[in-house]
Enzyme design. Structure first.
Site, PDB file in Angstrom:
ATOM      1  N   HIS A  39      -6.207  -1.007   4.233  1.00  0.00           N
ATOM      2  CA  HIS A  39      -6.564  -2.436   4.186  1.00  0.00           C
ATOM      3  C   HIS A  39      -6.615  -3.076   5.577  1.00  0.00           C
ATOM      4  O   HIS A  39      -6.650  -4.302   5.688  1.00  0.00           O
ATOM      5  CB  HIS A  39      -5.580  -3.196   3.290  1.00  0.00           C
ATOM      6  CG  HIS A  39      -5.655  -2.803   1.848  1.00  0.00           C
ATOM      7  ND1 HIS A  39      -6.780  -3.005   1.077  1.00  0.00           N
ATOM      8  CD2 HIS A  39      -4.760  -2.188   1.044  1.00  0.00           C
ATOM      9  CE1 HIS A  39      -6.578  -2.541  -0.150  1.00  0.00           C
ATOM     10  NE2 HIS A  39      -5.364  -2.026  -0.185  1.00  0.00           N
ATOM     11  N   ASP A  71       5.040  -0.834   3.446  1.00  0.00           N
ATOM     12  CA  ASP A  71       4.057  -1.908   3.319  1.00  0.00           C
ATOM     13  C   ASP A  71       4.662  -3.258   2.909  1.00  0.00           C
ATOM     14  O   ASP A  71       5.183  -3.399   1.793  1.00  0.00           O
ATOM     15  CB  ASP A  71       3.003  -1.534   2.276  1.00  0.00           C
ATOM     16  CG  ASP A  71       2.437  -0.131   2.462  1.00  0.00           C
ATOM     17  OD1 ASP A  71       3.174   0.764   2.910  1.00  0.00           O
ATOM     18  OD2 ASP A  71       1.257   0.081   2.118  1.00  0.00           O
TER      19      ASP A  71
END
Ligand SMILES: [Fe+2]
Ligand SMILES: [Fe+2]
Length: 272
Positions: free
Chosen positions: A68, A8
């Site tokens: 997300h 990420d």
């Protein structure tokens, strides 16, 4: 084939680490392909056209997302239109936008990338194992695909390990994302799939999983919100996994962690 997967990317620190280190890694490690999880690329939550382009220009071939995926409204049209950007494959059938897997021709290699969300301590989505089975059987390794990368975006190490064994012998790499901390269990499973429970984040490790420390500490110690989460802005570390595969079978012959840049983690760069 040689490829790298990076975890990420959190905010500007993560993007800048990619811009700074990825071109050199691509050339030093003779990487045929690079895949990056970008779910936190835009201000810590979601993605935008500009942040996706920054990562593509830095050397990413494919970007994956996570829980997300849809946080930034500007990202919805990118998810809709950008074939090189994947969101998890186990959203409900009514999630009409985007795609959860893609078969990409990269330098003559056929690379299948699958992005999937876990369900333990996460939102209740469709069965990740069933969803991955569907995508694996659509482009089998060693037949249609020269390499297969499965990004399991999940909280529980057990669910990630289970996914590793579920795909063993059918994927080149199963790698976890979402925890933002690299695990020390890089290995090749018994039937030839490279595995690491979490790739770690690309971002500033002088933080709480990439965010400035003050607000997380405030929330943990008071159980009250004090403000917004802000991505930490110190020098970022690029964290991921390097894999080399057998060109005939697509299975892994080598797997090693990558940690480059920043000051908080011990560096590790594979040597060819
Ligand atoms: Fe994340
Ligand atoms: Fe996540």
């Amino acid at each position: 084939m040689r490829f790298a997967f990076f975890g990420d990317v959190v905010g500007r620190a993560g993007r800048q680490a990619a811009v700074k280190h990825l071109p050199r890694l691509r050339s030093d490690l003779k990487l045929d392909a690079v895949v990056i999880n970008a779910e936190n690329a835009a201000g810590g939550f979601g993605i935008t056209r500009a942040t996706a382009d920054e990562l593509f220009e830095a050397g990413a071939d494919v970007l994956t997302l996570g829980n997300h995926s849809f946080d930034n409204p500007q990202g919805i049209s990118v998810i809709e239109n950008e074939q090189r950007l994947l969101r998890p494959c186990n959203y409900p059938p009514n999630t009409a936008t985007g795609r959860g897997a893609g078969l990409y021709d990269i330098g003559g290699f056929q690379l299948l990338v699958i992005n999937v969300l876990g369900r333990v301590f996460m939102d209740a989505l469709d069965d990740p194992f069933h969803a991955v089975e569907r995508e694996l059987s659509a482009a089998p390794l060693g037949d249609v695909a020269d390499a297969v990368i499965v990004d399991i975006h999940a909280e529980a190490t057990s669910e990630k390990q289970a996914m590793g064994h579920f795909c063993d012998g059918r994927a080149s790499l199963v790698v976890g994302t979402h925890q933002h901390v690299p695990t020390a269990d890089t290995r090749i499973l018994v039937s030839g799939t490279a595995y690491q429970t979490d790739a770690g984040m690309c971002g500033d490790y002088n933080s709480v999983i990439g965010m400035e420390k003050e607000e997380p500490l405030h929330r943990f110690t008071t159980r009250m919100r004090g403000g917004r989460f802000t991505p930490a802005s110190g020098e970022g570390t690029l964290c991921g996994v390097f894999v080399e595969t057998d060109n005939k079978t697509g299975l892994a012959v080598r797997a090693e962690p990558i940690r480059v840049g920043g000051k908080m983690l011990s560096p590790h760069v594979p040597q060819l």
